[in-house]
Design an enzyme around this catalytic site. Structure first.
Site, PDB file in Angstrom:
ATOM      1  N   TYR A 141       8.563  -1.165 -29.782  1.00 28.18           N
ATOM      2  CA  TYR A 141       9.055  -2.119 -30.772  1.00 28.18           C
ATOM      3  C   TYR A 141       8.117  -2.228 -31.968  1.00 28.18           C
ATOM      4  O   TYR A 141       8.553  -2.570 -33.072  1.00 28.18           O
ATOM      5  CB  TYR A 141       9.185  -3.523 -30.155  1.00 28.18           C
ATOM      6  CG  TYR A 141      10.495  -3.809 -29.473  1.00 28.18           C
ATOM      7  CD1 TYR A 141      10.869  -3.112 -28.330  1.00 28.18           C
ATOM      8  CD2 TYR A 141      11.341  -4.793 -29.944  1.00 28.18           C
ATOM      9  CE1 TYR A 141      12.055  -3.396 -27.682  1.00 28.18           C
ATOM     10  CE2 TYR A 141      12.529  -5.085 -29.305  1.00 28.18           C
ATOM     11  CZ  TYR A 141      12.883  -4.380 -28.180  1.00 28.18           C
ATOM     12  OH  TYR A 141      14.063  -4.664 -27.544  1.00 28.18           O
ATOM     13  N   LYS A 188       7.202   3.672 -16.281  1.00 28.42           N
ATOM     14  CA  LYS A 188       7.728   5.034 -16.115  1.00 28.42           C
ATOM     15  C   LYS A 188       6.511   5.972 -16.086  1.00 28.42           C
ATOM     16  O   LYS A 188       6.375   6.896 -16.903  1.00 28.42           O
ATOM     17  CB  LYS A 188       8.693   5.352 -17.279  1.00 28.42           C
ATOM     18  CG  LYS A 188       9.458   6.656 -17.154  1.00 28.42           C
ATOM     19  CD  LYS A 188      10.529   6.657 -16.080  1.00 28.42           C
ATOM     20  CE  LYS A 188      11.128   8.043 -15.924  1.00 28.42           C
ATOM     21  NZ  LYS A 188      12.006   8.178 -14.753  1.00 28.42           N
ATOM     22  N   ASP A 220      13.760   3.344 -13.659  1.00 25.30           N
ATOM     23  CA  ASP A 220      15.107   3.767 -13.225  1.00 25.30           C
ATOM     24  C   ASP A 220      15.410   3.215 -11.830  1.00 25.30           C
ATOM     25  O   ASP A 220      16.511   2.731 -11.559  1.00 25.30           O
ATOM     26  CB  ASP A 220      15.276   5.295 -13.292  1.00 25.30           C
ATOM     27  CG  ASP A 220      14.093   6.073 -12.735  1.00 25.30           C
ATOM     28  OD1 ASP A 220      13.079   5.446 -12.369  1.00 25.30           O
ATOM     29  OD2 ASP A 220      14.187   7.318 -12.659  1.00 25.30           O
ATOM     30  N   ASP A 244      13.560  -5.666 -22.080  1.00 24.07           N
ATOM     31  CA  ASP A 244      14.771  -5.987 -22.842  1.00 24.07           C
ATOM     32  C   ASP A 244      16.007  -5.525 -22.067  1.00 24.07           C
ATOM     33  O   ASP A 244      16.960  -6.268 -21.869  1.00 24.07           O
ATOM     34  CB  ASP A 244      14.714  -5.295 -24.213  1.00 24.07           C
ATOM     35  CG  ASP A 244      15.969  -5.561 -25.030  1.00 24.07           C
ATOM     36  OD1 ASP A 244      16.408  -6.722 -25.081  1.00 24.07           O
ATOM     37  OD2 ASP A 244      16.510  -4.593 -25.603  1.00 24.07           O
ATOM     38  N   ASP A 248      18.890  -7.927 -19.551  1.00 25.14           N
ATOM     39  CA  ASP A 248      20.349  -7.984 -19.790  1.00 25.14           C
ATOM     40  C   ASP A 248      21.080  -7.617 -18.497  1.00 25.14           C
ATOM     41  O   ASP A 248      22.075  -8.248 -18.123  1.00 25.14           O
ATOM     42  CB  ASP A 248      20.779  -7.004 -20.895  1.00 25.14           C
ATOM     43  CG  ASP A 248      20.902  -7.683 -22.259  1.00 25.14           C
ATOM     44  OD1 ASP A 248      20.161  -8.664 -22.489  1.00 25.14           O
ATOM     45  OD2 ASP A 248      21.715  -7.229 -23.090  1.00 25.14           O
TER      46      ASP A 248
HETATM   47  C1  IPM Z   1      16.278  -9.910 -27.070  1.00 19.92           C
HETATM   48  C2  IPM Z   1      17.045  -9.214 -28.146  1.00 19.92           C
HETATM   49  C3  IPM Z   1      16.084  -8.723 -29.239  1.00 19.92           C
HETATM   50  C4  IPM Z   1      15.123  -7.744 -28.599  1.00 19.92           C
HETATM   51  C5  IPM Z   1      16.766  -8.122 -30.474  1.00 19.92           C
HETATM   52  C6  IPM Z   1      17.755  -9.077 -31.108  1.00 19.92           C
HETATM   53  C7  IPM Z   1      15.770  -7.643 -31.487  1.00 19.92           C
HETATM   54  O1  IPM Z   1      17.801  -8.177 -27.633  1.00 19.92           O
HETATM   55  O2  IPM Z   1      15.577 -10.899 -27.360  1.00 19.92           O
HETATM   56  O3  IPM Z   1      16.364  -9.483 -25.910  1.00 19.92           O
HETATM   57  O4  IPM Z   1      15.422  -6.552 -28.483  1.00 19.92           O
HETATM   58  O5  IPM Z   1      14.037  -8.170 -28.197  1.00 19.92           O
HETATM   59 MG    MG Z   2      17.792  -8.088 -25.510  1.00 19.62          MG
END
Ligand code: IPM
Ligand code: MG
Length: 364
Positions: A141, A188, A220, A244, A248
């Site tokens: 990032y 990884k 993975d 990240d 999710d």
């Molecule tokens: C999160 C989001 C952010 C990230 C984006 C919006 C830049 O996906 O906070 O998880 O990737 O960190």
């Molecule tokens: Mg995110």
């Protein structure tokens, strides 16, 4: 007196932070606290107003805040045009970096009432309770990036320094001591040099915490294990990009992205935000789930203000509301007709009403 800055941001960010604020106001009234609120611009709106996704004015307001409640940033306009140089997400990334918010805590806990809302089988999910420590100011990032070969090649450098790994590892091990004493460090290391440093440093830090069990896992495998056996995790420690993606995925353990709150902490002020994005497909419809923002407000009370009882009263109100069958559409259980579907605002009202009202436990 606590100064709370609200950063609504883009899309449903505005709708959900309004409910987070409503609940914080109810907490102040119920428990006799003084919260002073102000708002500032970030993301697409900030770009429209100033040409900058994180205006200097916002940054100086944030540096004076005791805590920040953030919504979301993003806009489809940018997603469909990769050539744009100024982008809403830059505001969020710059804010994390400038405020030194290197540790992102993402608790994944399923409310029992939502067992049926997940796409994962209830018997696999029941009892899952995971706390992610996602490193937030390093990795790919923030590494060097660019184009070469006349724009025909692009690169983003994955980079970690020892001190960045150490400080988040200490936070994860410390948290594990008060939980099930198990840290799973995800990397990884079979391929990446930055992961090999990550693994070596995490091993070193673990020496200070002999009571905590450390497991290393490739990313993975972790992606697979999370939905195969979510109960086998306690604290998960990982880098920015893997964190990240995995969080999710892990949001499905909690039923919906709309349920997951997060806390970003580090050198100074704490920032609290849902893990979901700006969701322009549902913006303005009044159907967004405000619970992630409301639960982020609970994390704020707990972590930044050490108001444990106040934080718990929010969690209890959420739990009670779900128990009574109230749902936003994303967590509605299609199998039964019992759900009472609420709008974003109605859900916020319900939770605010529930603050301070204790459920009387039947004695038998
Ligand atoms: C999160 C989001 C952010 C990230 C984006 C919006 C830049 O996906 O906070 O998880 O990737 O960190
Ligand atoms: Mg995110």
């Amino acid at each position: 007196m606590k100064k709370i800055t609200i950063l609504p941001g883009d899309g449903i960010g505005k709708e959900v932070t309004a409910e987070g604020r409503k609940v914080l106001e109810k907490i102040a009234a119920t428990f006799g606290h003084q919260f002073e609120f102000n708002e500032a611009l970030i993301g697409h709106d900030a770009i429209l107003a100033t040409g900058n996704a994180l205006p200097d004015k916002t940054l100086s307001i944030l540096k004076n805040a005791d805590a920040i409640l953030f919504g979301a940033v993003g806009h489809p306009h940018y997603d469909n045009d990769p050539s744009l140089k100024v982008r809403p997400e830059q505001g969020l990334l710059k804010m994390r970096k400038e405020l030194g918010l290197y540790a992102n805590l993402r608790p994944i806990k399923l409310f029992d009432e939502l067992l049926e809302a997940s796409s994962i089988k209830p018997e696999i999910l029941k009892g899952a309770d995971i706390l992610f420590f996602r490193e937030l100011t390093g990795d790919v990032y923030f590494g060097e990036r660019g184009r070469k070969d006349n724009d025909n090649t692009a690169f983003d450098v994955m980079i970690y320094s020892r001190y960045e790994i150490e400080r988040i590892a200490h936070k994860a091990f410390t948290a594990a001591k008060n939980r099930k004493c198990h840290v799973t460090s995800v990397d990884k290391a079979n391929v990446l040099e930055s992961s090999r440093l990550w693994r070596a440093v995490v091993q070193e830090v673990s020496q200070d915490y002999p009571e905590v069990k450390l497991t290393h896992m490739f990313v993975d495998t972790a992606a697979m294990k999370l939905i195969q056996s979510p109960r086998s995790f306690d604290v998960v420690l990982t880098g920015n990009l893997f964190g990240d993606i995995l969080t999710d995925e892990a949001s499905q353990i909690a039923g919906s992205m709309g349920m997951l709150a997060s806390a970003s902490i580090g050198d100074s002020v704490g920032l609290y935000e849902p893990i979901h994005g700006s969701a322009h497909d549902i913006t303005g419809k009044g159907i967004a789930n405000p619970l992630a923002s409301i639960l982020s407000a609970a994390l704020m009370l707990d972590i930044s203000f050490n108001m444990k009882e106040e934080a718990q009263s929010i969690i209890d109100a959420v739990s009670q509301t779900l128990k009574e069958g109230f749902r936003t559409i994303d967590i509605a259980n299609n199998k039964t007709a019992k759900d009472k579907i609420l709008s974003t605002e109605e859900m916020g009202d319900r939770i605010a009403q529930g603050i301070g009202i204790r459920e009387t436990t039947p004695t038998n």
